[in-house]
Design a protein around this motif. Structure first.
Motif, PDB file in Angstrom:
ATOM      1  N   ASP A   7      51.183  54.212  50.075  1.00  0.00           N
ATOM      2  CA  ASP A   7      50.975  53.413  51.446  1.00  0.00           C
ATOM      3  C   ASP A   7      52.658  53.607  52.445  1.00  0.00           C
ATOM      4  OD1 ASP A   7      48.952  51.886  50.772  1.00  0.00           O
ATOM      5  OD2 ASP A   7      50.241  50.519  49.266  1.00  0.00           O
ATOM      6  N   THR A   8      52.029  55.136  52.605  1.00  0.00           N
ATOM      7  CA  THR A   8      53.586  55.566  53.212  1.00  0.00           C
ATOM      8  C   THR A   8      53.252  55.775  54.602  1.00  0.00           C
ATOM      9  OG1 THR A   8      53.254  58.084  52.144  1.00  0.00           O
ATOM     10  CG2 THR A   8      54.994  56.527  50.753  1.00  0.00           C
ATOM     11  N   GLY A   9      52.186  55.437  55.319  1.00  0.00           N
ATOM     12  CA  GLY A   9      52.045  55.615  56.274  1.00  0.00           C
ATOM     13  C   GLY A   9      50.988  56.661  56.826  1.00  0.00           C
ATOM     14  N   TYR A  10      50.846  57.419  55.988  1.00  0.00           N
ATOM     15  CA  TYR A  10      50.119  58.994  56.771  1.00  0.00           C
ATOM     16  C   TYR A  10      48.453  58.780  57.254  1.00  0.00           C
ATOM     17  CZ  TYR A  10      53.197  62.182  54.235  1.00  0.00           C
ATOM     18  OH  TYR A  10      54.267  63.354  53.925  1.00  0.00           O
ATOM     19  N   ASP A  11      48.475  58.849  58.703  1.00  0.00           N
ATOM     20  CA  ASP A  11      47.034  58.931  58.945  1.00  0.00           C
ATOM     21  C   ASP A  11      46.841  60.463  58.543  1.00  0.00           C
ATOM     22  OD1 ASP A  11      48.112  60.981  61.395  1.00  0.00           O
ATOM     23  OD2 ASP A  11      48.664  59.930  62.236  1.00  0.00           O
ATOM     24  N   PHE A  12      45.551  60.508  58.403  1.00  0.00           N
ATOM     25  CA  PHE A  12      44.850  61.665  58.296  1.00  0.00           C
ATOM     26  C   PHE A  12      45.238  62.654  58.813  1.00  0.00           C
ATOM     27  CE2 PHE A  12      41.113  64.715  58.372  1.00  0.00           C
ATOM     28  CZ  PHE A  12      41.165  64.305  56.625  1.00  0.00           C
ATOM     29  N   ASN A  13      44.993  62.937  60.187  1.00  0.00           N
ATOM     30  CA  ASN A  13      45.946  64.013  60.567  1.00  0.00           C
ATOM     31  C   ASN A  13      46.748  64.512  60.427  1.00  0.00           C
ATOM     32  OD1 ASN A  13      42.915  64.398  62.145  1.00  0.00           O
ATOM     33  ND2 ASN A  13      44.316  63.437  63.988  1.00  0.00           N
ATOM     34  N   THR A  14      48.420  63.783  60.295  1.00  0.00           N
ATOM     35  CA  THR A  14      49.440  64.240  59.073  1.00  0.00           C
ATOM     36  C   THR A  14      49.286  64.629  58.345  1.00  0.00           C
ATOM     37  OG1 THR A  14      50.284  62.129  61.783  1.00  0.00           O
ATOM     38  CG2 THR A  14      51.741  63.091  59.233  1.00  0.00           C
ATOM     39  N   ALA A  15      48.783  63.685  57.399  1.00  0.00           N
ATOM     40  CA  ALA A  15      48.720  64.457  56.034  1.00  0.00           C
ATOM     41  C   ALA A  15      48.158  65.014  55.583  1.00  0.00           C
ATOM     42  CB  ALA A  15      47.740  62.940  55.005  1.00  0.00           C
ATOM     43  N   LEU A  16      46.836  65.668  56.901  1.00  0.00           N
ATOM     44  CA  LEU A  16      46.038  66.741  56.164  1.00  0.00           C
ATOM     45  C   LEU A  16      47.138  67.883  56.732  1.00  0.00           C
ATOM     46  CD1 LEU A  16      43.944  68.407  55.162  1.00  0.00           C
ATOM     47  CD2 LEU A  16      42.822  68.346  57.109  1.00  0.00           C
ATOM     48  N   ALA A  17      47.845  67.933  57.938  1.00  0.00           N
ATOM     49  CA  ALA A  17      48.744  68.876  57.927  1.00  0.00           C
ATOM     50  C   ALA A  17      49.479  68.783  57.398  1.00  0.00           C
ATOM     51  CB  ALA A  17      48.995  68.115  59.839  1.00  0.00           C
ATOM     52  N   ASP A  18      50.742  68.393  56.575  1.00  0.00           N
ATOM     53  CA  ASP A  18      50.894  68.312  55.456  1.00  0.00           C
ATOM     54  C   ASP A  18      51.102  69.698  54.525  1.00  0.00           C
ATOM     55  OD1 ASP A  18      53.797  67.313  55.929  1.00  0.00           O
ATOM     56  OD2 ASP A  18      53.658  65.835  54.133  1.00  0.00           O
ATOM     57  N   ILE A  19      49.961  69.360  53.792  1.00  0.00           N
ATOM     58  CA  ILE A  19      49.013  70.593  53.205  1.00  0.00           C
ATOM     59  C   ILE A  19      48.800  71.747  54.375  1.00  0.00           C
ATOM     60  CG2 ILE A  19      47.537  70.825  51.539  1.00  0.00           C
ATOM     61  CD1 ILE A  19      48.787  67.765  51.468  1.00  0.00           C
ATOM     62  N   VAL A  20      48.393  72.444  55.475  1.00  0.00           N
ATOM     63  CA  VAL A  20      48.611  73.209  56.122  1.00  0.00           C
ATOM     64  C   VAL A  20      49.959  73.586  55.898  1.00  0.00           C
ATOM     65  CG1 VAL A  20      48.088  74.578  57.799  1.00  0.00           C
ATOM     66  CG2 VAL A  20      46.131  72.516  57.588  1.00  0.00           C
ATOM     67  N   ASP A  21      51.197  73.247  56.159  1.00  0.00           N
ATOM     68  CA  ASP A  21      52.546  73.008  56.188  1.00  0.00           C
ATOM     69  C   ASP A  21      52.532  73.822  54.834  1.00  0.00           C
ATOM     70  OD1 ASP A  21      52.703  71.903  58.653  1.00  0.00           O
ATOM     71  OD2 ASP A  21      53.433  70.191  57.815  1.00  0.00           O
ATOM     72  N   ASN A  22      51.992  73.651  53.324  1.00  0.00           N
ATOM     73  CA  ASN A  22      53.057  74.854  52.631  1.00  0.00           C
ATOM     74  C   ASN A  22      52.566  75.737  52.771  1.00  0.00           C
ATOM     75  OD1 ASN A  22      53.988  72.213  51.659  1.00  0.00           O
ATOM     76  ND2 ASN A  22      51.937  71.414  50.715  1.00  0.00           N
ATOM     77  N   SER A  23      51.285  75.711  53.504  1.00  0.00           N
ATOM     78  CA  SER A  23      50.063  77.576  53.012  1.00  0.00           C
ATOM     79  C   SER A  23      51.456  77.897  54.009  1.00  0.00           C
ATOM     80  CB  SER A  23      48.774  77.316  54.058  1.00  0.00           C
ATOM     81  OG  SER A  23      48.494  76.723  53.511  1.00  0.00           O
ATOM     82  N   VAL A  24      51.177  77.991  55.807  1.00  0.00           N
ATOM     83  CA  VAL A  24      52.179  78.130  56.464  1.00  0.00           C
ATOM     84  C   VAL A  24      53.522  79.176  55.927  1.00  0.00           C
ATOM     85  CG1 VAL A  24      53.561  77.890  58.766  1.00  0.00           C
ATOM     86  CG2 VAL A  24      51.638  76.602  58.232  1.00  0.00           C
ATOM     87  N   ASP A  25      54.054  78.018  54.831  1.00  0.00           N
ATOM     88  CA  ASP A  25      55.832  78.070  54.188  1.00  0.00           C
ATOM     89  C   ASP A  25      54.972  79.316  53.403  1.00  0.00           C
ATOM     90  OD1 ASP A  25      57.057  76.353  55.400  1.00  0.00           O
ATOM     91  OD2 ASP A  25      56.454  74.398  54.092  1.00  0.00           O
ATOM     92  N   ALA A  26      54.434  79.199  52.953  1.00  0.00           N
ATOM     93  CA  ALA A  26      53.923  80.568  51.243  1.00  0.00           C
ATOM     94  C   ALA A  26      53.397  82.267  52.488  1.00  0.00           C
ATOM     95  CB  ALA A  26      52.841  80.078  51.033  1.00  0.00           C
ATOM     96  N   ASN A  27      53.546  81.346  54.054  1.00  0.00           N
ATOM     97  CA  ASN A  27      53.576  83.163  54.706  1.00  0.00           C
ATOM     98  C   ASN A  27      52.324  83.398  54.497  1.00  0.00           C
ATOM     99  OD1 ASN A  27      56.368  83.325  55.102  1.00  0.00           O
ATOM    100  ND2 ASN A  27      56.756  84.039  52.714  1.00  0.00           N
ATOM    101  N   ALA A  28      51.316  82.234  54.151  1.00  0.00           N
ATOM    102  CA  ALA A  28      49.741  82.711  54.739  1.00  0.00           C
ATOM    103  C   ALA A  28      49.358  83.643  55.724  1.00  0.00           C
ATOM    104  CB  ALA A  28      49.502  82.021  54.236  1.00  0.00           C
ATOM    105  N   THR A  29      48.932  84.607  55.781  1.00  0.00           N
ATOM    106  CA  THR A  29      48.095  85.125  56.801  1.00  0.00           C
ATOM    107  C   THR A  29      46.793  84.429  57.402  1.00  0.00           C
ATOM    108  OG1 THR A  29      47.240  86.480  56.795  1.00  0.00           O
ATOM    109  CG2 THR A  29      49.238  86.533  56.913  1.00  0.00           C
TER     110      THR A  29
END
Length: 532
Positions: free
Chosen positions: A19-41
């Motif tokens: 219950d930390t207040g994530y809306d869906f778009n923000t939450a899923l984008a947080d997962i995508v951020d990890n892929s960006v950080d992993a230098n994914a193309t």
């Protein structure tokens, strides 16, 4: 001094962090951020539902992947990470808290090179509640999971994140998996597609060299970048551009960039498609904030102003790097920032006034034209009504002395009075008693005139009273006739009662009333015209 180690109750903490207040778009984008950080193309996102209503969300990438130690650290709440301050995921909580905000089972399947078997780790909230321990499940990936990892990683390193047992994405439906639930899920998919296109625009746009290019797909279709500033449009104008040097806490110097763009009005875009894509409205005006080239907070004035229609063309690009995280107080969801007092003052008092003026000017120019167009036929009923009664109400005679100089002589019960009166021709048949005009000298709302020899009132469509009171009621013939009759009767009364000693007082009165009305309607909403 006694010390005691008090580890948190795992089930209570995990359930609480949902219950930390994530809306869906923000939450899923947080997962995508990890892929960006992993230098994914390449990043593939899937949002699926089967016929029973069971939903599955997956994010796969061809990034660097993880070994067993790194995987366990990544699944630890408050993990150390790789200590790279540039990371989009910077708190060591996003993967877990964002995921469990919507699912009860989070799995990560990963490999750090093509020649090793993928590893799998799972946080299962139901299992944690049952055993009351911080017990991470280390399992073997299924063939299904290997297949989706391989589709994206293609004989290289990569990671697949899976949300299972999704219980908070949609409400419960009478027919699970039926057309109504599928329609609701489709809306979620569409919303995230637009969200991702906006926040990762610099990564998705091959023409933007500020960030490395990434291929990103959602349910097998590419996510298109959306640049809120539409710099490619010929009539988009960059009205301010500054790079500001800032000294951070340790004494080192860095900088942030801030640019202001005034977009074209809808009718001035190069194509109808571009105008539609630009989404010119109140919601999209404001400051767009980028951290490390990722949009973290869109379309907001940060408490400096309210959103008003006459600034709907103004969008501000604000970019900074990780070195200013503390100064901008970036929150855990990377969804907002708070400017410190000095930066707030700079943006509010020094940077924004000129762009706001430019946006207001462009908006008003088009608005005046549109208001004038809409007012052309609005006063026809008033003209017909006054035409039928004007002879019975006649109380003053007007003789033109010098038409070129607008000199006339008014004869009324006080005698003869020499004044200047606008002498005009009608622009359409019958418009001889009430005539809308784009402006009147001194900003008056109304003034007397002669139109085709008839005593007429000129009404200033550029006055705020007209745009905020008249325009919203243009479809109401009774209201328009009522207001027109009032203004026409005022000029008729003025002509009947003026004398040499009072004629200037009448003009002063019109000026003061027009000024007071301008102030009184200041906080009324701007009208929504047909094109908007």
């Amino acid at each position: 001094m006694d010390k005691v180690n008090l580890p948190p109750n795992p089930s209570k903490l995990m359930e609480g962090l949902r219950d930390t207040g994530y809306d869906f778009n923000t939450a899923l984008a947080d997962i995508v951020d990890n892929s960006v950080d992993a230098n994914a193309t390449k990043i593939d996102i899937y949002i699926k539902m089967d016929g029973d209503g069971d939903k599955l969300i997956m994010v796969a990438d061809n990034g660097c992947g993880m070994d067993k130690t790194t995987l366990k650290d990544g699944m630890t709440y408050g993990s150390k990470g790789d200590n790279n301050p540039k990371r989009l995921g910077k708190f060591g909580l996003g993967l877990k808290t964002a995921s469990t905000a919507y699912c009860r089972r989070l799995s990560v399947i990963t490999r750090h090179s093509a020649d090793v078997e993928p590893l799998k780790a799972t946080w299962d909230l139901d299992h944690v509640v049952k055993v009351a321990e911080w017990e991470l499940l280390l399992e073997s990936p299924t063939n299904f999971e290997k297949k989706y990892l391989e589709k994206t990683a293609e004989n290289s390193s990569g990671t697949l994140v899976i949300w299972g047992t999704i219980d908070r994405l949609l409400k419960e439906y009478a027919t699970p998996g039926g057309k109504y639930e599928q329609r609701a899920l489709d809306k979620r998919v569409k919303s995230f597609r637009e969200h991702a296109g906006m926040i990762y625009q610099r990564f998705l746009d091959p023409e933007d060299d500020r960030a490395r290019n990434i291929e990103m797909n959602l349910n097998g279709k590419p996510i298109d970048p959306w640049n809120p500033f539409f710099e490619s449009e010929p009539q988009t104008e960059m009205v301010a551009d500054e790079s500001i040097k800032v000294e951070v806490g340790d004494g080192t110097e860095t900088e942030f960039q801030i640019r202001a763009f005034v977009l074209p009005r809808n009718e001035n875009f190069s194509t109808e498609e571009a105008a539609e894509s630009a989404k010119i409205n109140n919601d999209n005006q404001g400051i767009y904030i980028y951290r490390e080239n990722r949009l973290i907070h869109p379309a907001d004035w940060l408490g400096m102003y309210t959103k008003e229609p006459h600034y709907s063309l103004l969008r501000i690009e604000f970019s900074f790097n990780h070195e200013l995280d503390e100064a901008f107080q970036v929150d855990i969801k990377k969804s907002q920032i708070i400017l410190n007092e000095e930066l707030y003052k700079f943006v509010h008092e020094r940077f924004l006034p000129a762009p706001r003026t430019a946006a207001n000017d462009r908006y008003r120019t088009g608005k005046k034209k549109k208001v004038q167009e809409e007012s052309e036929d609005a006063h026809d009923e008033s003209n017909r009504n006054i035409s039928g009664k004007e002879k019975d109400l006649k109380g003053a005679e007007i003789d033109v002395v010098d038409e070129e100089q607008n000199d006339v002589e008014v004869t009324n019960k006080s005698g003869k009075v020499s004044i200047k009166l606008d002498i005009e021709s009608s622009v359409k048949p019958g418009q001889v008693f009430v005539k809308p005009v784009e402006s009147i000298v001194d900003g008056l709302l109304w003034k007397p005139a002669l139109v085709d020899g008839n005593r007429a009132v000129l009404i200033n469509t550029g006055h705020p009273y007209y745009s905020k009171v008249y325009v919203p009621n243009l479809s109401s013939g009774v209201l328009i006739q009522g207001m027109d009759s009032l203004l026409w009767s005022l000029i008729e009364a003025e002509l009947r009662t003026m004398s040499e000693t009072t004629k200037n007082h009448m003009q002063d009165l019109r000026f003061e009333v027009s000024r007071i009305l301008r102030k009184l309607v200041e906080d009324l909403p701007e009208p929504v015209l047909e094109e908007e």
